[in-house]
Write a protein that holds these residues in place. Structure first.
Motif, PDB file in Angstrom:
ATOM      1  N   ASN A   1      40.255  40.628  46.173  1.00 25.75           N
ATOM      2  CA  ASN A   1      41.192  39.755  46.876  1.00 25.75           C
ATOM      3  C   ASN A   1      40.680  38.321  46.997  1.00 25.75           C
ATOM      4  O   ASN A   1      41.422  37.446  47.448  1.00 25.75           O
ATOM      5  CB  ASN A   1      41.511  40.335  48.251  1.00 25.75           C
ATOM      6  N   ASP A   2      39.427  38.079  46.618  1.00 31.46           N
ATOM      7  CA  ASP A   2      38.924  36.698  46.560  1.00 31.46           C
ATOM      8  C   ASP A   2      39.342  36.002  45.268  1.00 31.46           C
ATOM      9  O   ASP A   2      39.156  34.791  45.148  1.00 31.46           O
ATOM     10  CB  ASP A   2      37.397  36.682  46.658  1.00 31.46           C
ATOM     11  N   PHE A   3      39.878  36.760  44.317  1.00 36.03           N
ATOM     12  CA  PHE A   3      40.294  36.212  43.029  1.00 36.03           C
ATOM     13  C   PHE A   3      41.823  36.124  43.003  1.00 36.03           C
ATOM     14  O   PHE A   3      42.491  36.816  42.241  1.00 36.03           O
ATOM     15  CB  PHE A   3      39.778  37.078  41.880  1.00 36.03           C
ATOM     16  N   ALA A   4      42.356  35.276  43.879  1.00 33.18           N
ATOM     17  CA  ALA A   4      43.806  35.154  43.989  1.00 33.18           C
ATOM     18  C   ALA A   4      44.364  34.417  42.777  1.00 33.18           C
ATOM     19  O   ALA A   4      43.939  33.310  42.453  1.00 33.18           O
ATOM     20  CB  ALA A   4      44.177  34.413  45.263  1.00 33.18           C
ATOM     21  N   CYS A   5      45.311  35.067  42.103  1.00 30.71           N
ATOM     22  CA  CYS A   5      46.007  34.451  40.969  1.00 30.71           C
ATOM     23  C   CYS A   5      47.439  34.971  41.007  1.00 30.71           C
ATOM     24  O   CYS A   5      47.735  36.056  40.477  1.00 30.71           O
ATOM     25  CB  CYS A   5      45.316  34.807  39.649  1.00 30.71           C
ATOM     26  N   ASP A   6      48.308  34.203  41.649  1.00 26.06           N
ATOM     27  CA  ASP A   6      49.686  34.650  41.848  1.00 26.06           C
ATOM     28  C   ASP A   6      50.446  34.779  40.535  1.00 26.06           C
ATOM     29  O   ASP A   6      51.473  35.467  40.484  1.00 26.06           O
ATOM     30  CB  ASP A   6      50.418  33.678  42.771  1.00 26.06           C
ATOM     31  N   ALA A   7      49.970  34.136  39.469  1.00 27.99           N
ATOM     32  CA  ALA A   7      50.648  34.271  38.179  1.00 27.99           C
ATOM     33  C   ALA A   7      50.564  35.699  37.655  1.00 27.99           C
ATOM     34  O   ALA A   7      51.421  36.113  36.869  1.00 27.99           O
ATOM     35  CB  ALA A   7      50.029  33.311  37.160  1.00 27.99           C
ATOM     36  N   MET A   8      49.548  36.467  38.087  1.00 24.97           N
ATOM     37  CA  MET A   8      49.408  37.854  37.629  1.00 24.97           C
ATOM     38  C   MET A   8      50.370  38.787  38.349  1.00 24.97           C
ATOM     39  O   MET A   8      50.624  39.898  37.867  1.00 24.97           O
ATOM     40  CB  MET A   8      47.967  38.339  37.862  1.00 24.97           C
TER      41      MET A   8
END
Length: 419
Positions: free
Chosen positions: A281-288
């Motif tokens: 959850n520290d690797f937020a990437c809303d495009a995924m």
């Protein structure tokens, strides 16, 4: 279905490959189709009569044989005789034929296969099928029957590489995950939702309106998925991007990173709790996860989280692995933002140190290039930590002297002595 043709009796009587006129019961699988998908279409043409659905079976040693991965000779012979299709043609469509080095944990599973020494009630292994709505729409527009592609059951794939589009496993109308093949009043066979009876080729609106930044993120992850698929086939990864990395080592790195990203912190009080406090959850990437802004995931106690993940979780895991393994910092900046810390440093800071050290010490498990990246990142982090401590100590000393100087008061003057 497009295989039926009433214009010519010759077409109805002669077995021909898919995509042309011909009786469905003699139709060959499509070039990229799963065997169970082809078999389901044949059962549909016969209305399910005298054609039982293929299932995974266990041999005497307790090992599972799935019809899509490595079908048994008995099933191949019986199916070939029943449907008038050469058994050798069916073997060509097995996953083991196309991906001879495919690990079981790099397949997407609804029910993963248990070990041979498992006891008690064990569910029959079943693959988790995702789909590309654009592929299904293209099938319908071309008067082709809908069918399940091989790439849709690979755990290292979260996008359709043909259309550069996110895979889905839920109906965009009602959110149901159950679907079936059905024959509409007009047109070819389609995949429809069993809950709302709507076709699955309806595209997700958030994916349609994705911006250029999101499309760029998709391209980076798709390029990483293609490297993983090449490794599954036994091909050496691109050495300009993954120096001195073999196919097995790249898969081991993805496997290990995904396990560490979904582990709950060792400081959690209860071993059974499911927490959102996981490194992923520290690797937020809303495009995924289009349409799910700020989506967070729970911890996973499964041994192979990538194999049992939904397409949303799978894409987030692959994006994080891409940012961590790739040496180009621009890729991490594109995925997680230009102001975000280094992906590999975030991974080191949040991952279980003991488990990470054990993976690093296993000879040949990870590539020397990736191990060097982790060691260099650790040295940078340690150097910054030391500098920050020295700066904090320096500030503290300056504050002490500043406080002491402001608190100094002049001594009282001896008026008698002056006189």
């Amino acid at each position: 279905m497009s295989s039926y043709c009433s214009r010519s009796s010759r077409c109805r009587s002669s077995p021909v490959p898919s995509g042309h006129c011909g009786a469905v019961r003699h139709e060959y699988p499509f070039a990229d189709e799963l065997l169970t998908s082809w078999h389901a279409r044949q059962r549909h043409s016969r209305r399910g009569r005298a054609l039982p659905a293929p299932k995974a079976v266990r041999n005497r040693k307790g090992d599972w044989h799935h019809p899509d991965i490595r079908p048994t000779r008995a099933w191949l012979s019986a199916t070939a005789d029943d449907l008038n299709v050469p058994a050798t043609r069916l073997v060509e469509h097995s996953l083991a034929k196309h991906y001879p080095y495919l690990p079981v944990d790099f397949l997407a599973w609804e029910h993963p296969p248990g070990s041979s020494d498992s006891t008690g009630l064990i569910p029959v292994p079943r693959l988790h099928v995702s789909w590309c709505s654009r592929c299904l729409a293209e099938d319908f527009a071309s008067d082709r029957p809908a069918h399940v592609r091989r790439q849709w059951v690979l755990a290292a794939v979260g996008f359709c590489h043909r259309h550069r589009w996110p895979l889905e496993d839920r109906c965009n109308g009602c959110g149901s995950r159950t679907w079936r093949f059905a024959m509409p009043a007009r047109g070819p066979l389609r995949m429809i939702c069993e809950a709302c009876w709507q076709p699955l080729e309806r595209t997700s609106a958030p994916a349609i309106y994705a911006g250029k930044d999101a499309l760029l993120c998709w391209e980076h992850v798709i390029a990483f998925e293609q490297q993983c698929m090449g490794a599954i086939k036994g091909r050496t990864p691109d050495q300009f991007r993954f120096n001195f990395t073999s196919a097995d080592q790249l898969l081991n790195e993805v496997r290990g990173i995904c396990r560490l990203l979904t582990r709950k912190p060792p400081t959690d009080e209860y071993w059974w709790c499911r927490t959102r406090n996981i490194p992923l959850n520290d690797f937020a990437c809303d495009a995924m996860t289009p349409g799910y802004i700020g989506l967070q995931f729970y911890s996973s106690d499964t041994l192979n989280p990538l194999a049992t993940a939904s397409p949303l979780l799978r894409r987030r895991l692959l994006a994080a692995a891409c940012g961590i393994i790739e040496t180009n910092p621009e890729i991490g900046a594109a995925l997680f933002g230009p102001d975000a810390p280094s992906a590999i440093e975030r991974f080191i800071a949040r991952a279980d140190r003991g488990v990470l050290d054990r993976l690093l010490m296993t000879d040949g498990h990870w590539s020397s290039a990736f191990i060097s990246q982790i060691k260099a990142a650790r040295e940078r982090m340690a150097r910054r930590f030391t500098i920050s401590k020295l700066e904090a100590a320096h500030r503290a000393i300056r504050n002490v002297f500043a406080h002491a100087s402001t608190n100094e008061q002049p001594e009282p003057r001896d008026l008698a002595g002056q006189s």
